[in-house]
Write a protein that holds these residues in place. Sequence first.
Motif, PDB file in Angstrom:
ATOM      1  N   MET A   8     -29.044 -13.521  38.351  1.00 25.45           N
ATOM      2  CA  MET A   8     -28.686 -13.042  39.692  1.00 25.45           C
ATOM      3  C   MET A   8     -29.948 -12.680  40.469  1.00 25.45           C
ATOM      4  O   MET A   8     -30.131 -13.103  41.613  1.00 25.45           O
ATOM      5  CB  MET A   8     -27.781 -11.804  39.602  1.00 25.45           C
ATOM      6  CG  MET A   8     -26.370 -12.081  39.177  1.00 25.45           C
ATOM      7  SD  MET A   8     -25.427 -10.563  38.856  1.00 25.45           S
ATOM      8  CE  MET A   8     -25.391  -9.811  40.483  1.00 25.45           C
ATOM      9  N   ALA A   9     -30.811 -11.879  39.860  1.00 18.42           N
ATOM     10  CA  ALA A   9     -32.013 -11.391  40.532  1.00 18.42           C
ATOM     11  C   ALA A   9     -32.953 -12.524  40.927  1.00 18.42           C
ATOM     12  O   ALA A   9     -33.579 -12.480  41.987  1.00 18.42           O
ATOM     13  CB  ALA A   9     -32.731 -10.382  39.640  1.00 18.42           C
ATOM     14  N   SER A  10     -33.034 -13.551  40.097  1.00 18.10           N
ATOM     15  CA  SER A  10     -33.947 -14.662  40.388  1.00 18.10           C
ATOM     16  C   SER A  10     -33.372 -15.655  41.395  1.00 18.10           C
ATOM     17  O   SER A  10     -34.086 -16.499  41.921  1.00 18.10           O
ATOM     18  CB  SER A  10     -34.283 -15.420  39.102  1.00 18.10           C
ATOM     19  OG  SER A  10     -33.150 -16.164  38.658  1.00 18.10           O
ATOM     20  N   GLY A  11     -32.045 -15.573  41.634  1.00 17.47           N
ATOM     21  CA  GLY A  11     -31.394 -16.538  42.521  1.00 17.47           C
ATOM     22  C   GLY A  11     -30.939 -17.793  41.809  1.00 17.47           C
ATOM     23  O   GLY A  11     -30.330 -18.674  42.401  1.00 17.47           O
ATOM     24  N   LYS A  12     -31.234 -17.895  40.517  1.00 13.87           N
ATOM     25  CA  LYS A  12     -30.882 -19.102  39.773  1.00 13.87           C
ATOM     26  C   LYS A  12     -29.371 -19.288  39.668  1.00 13.87           C
ATOM     27  O   LYS A  12     -28.884 -20.411  39.760  1.00 13.87           O
ATOM     28  CB  LYS A  12     -31.508 -19.070  38.380  1.00 13.87           C
ATOM     29  CG  LYS A  12     -31.208 -20.312  37.562  1.00 13.87           C
ATOM     30  CD  LYS A  12     -32.370 -20.719  36.725  1.00 13.87           C
ATOM     31  CE  LYS A  12     -32.095 -21.924  35.855  1.00 13.87           C
ATOM     32  NZ  LYS A  12     -31.625 -23.111  36.527  1.00 13.87           N
ATOM     33  N   ILE A  13     -28.629 -18.205  39.522  1.00 12.65           N
ATOM     34  CA  ILE A  13     -27.182 -18.348  39.342  1.00 12.65           C
ATOM     35  C   ILE A  13     -26.527 -18.952  40.591  1.00 12.65           C
ATOM     36  O   ILE A  13     -25.668 -19.811  40.481  1.00 12.65           O
ATOM     37  CB  ILE A  13     -26.524 -17.014  38.927  1.00 12.65           C
ATOM     38  CG1 ILE A  13     -25.151 -17.270  38.325  1.00 12.65           C
ATOM     39  CG2 ILE A  13     -26.454 -16.035  40.076  1.00 12.65           C
ATOM     40  CD1 ILE A  13     -24.592 -16.085  37.561  1.00 12.65           C
ATOM     41  N   VAL A  14     -26.966 -18.535  41.778  1.00 11.69           N
ATOM     42  CA  VAL A  14     -26.353 -19.101  42.989  1.00 11.69           C
ATOM     43  C   VAL A  14     -26.808 -20.536  43.211  1.00 11.69           C
ATOM     44  O   VAL A  14     -26.043 -21.369  43.687  1.00 11.69           O
ATOM     45  CB  VAL A  14     -26.587 -18.219  44.239  1.00 11.69           C
ATOM     46  CG1 VAL A  14     -25.889 -16.884  44.094  1.00 11.69           C
ATOM     47  CG2 VAL A  14     -28.051 -18.033  44.533  1.00 11.69           C
TER      48      VAL A  14
END
Length: 69
Positions: A8-14
Amino acid sequence: MGRRTDRMASGKIVADLGVPAINPETDRGMICGSMEMLADTKAALEGFGLEEGANSDPKHYVVEKAFVG
């Protein structure tokens, strides 16, 4: 692969899901789980600018504490 909160924090999930980034203008949530998971998820959500709320003070997310103790 990896911890959901790190993704989530890295933006990878989105990016992997092909959805817009978490945004306090459009997103709301409810989290529930162990104390460690709650702390990690709260930190991730707050990193996106979301604020914890309650029934008496609605904001961006609430925490269910059914597993506390």
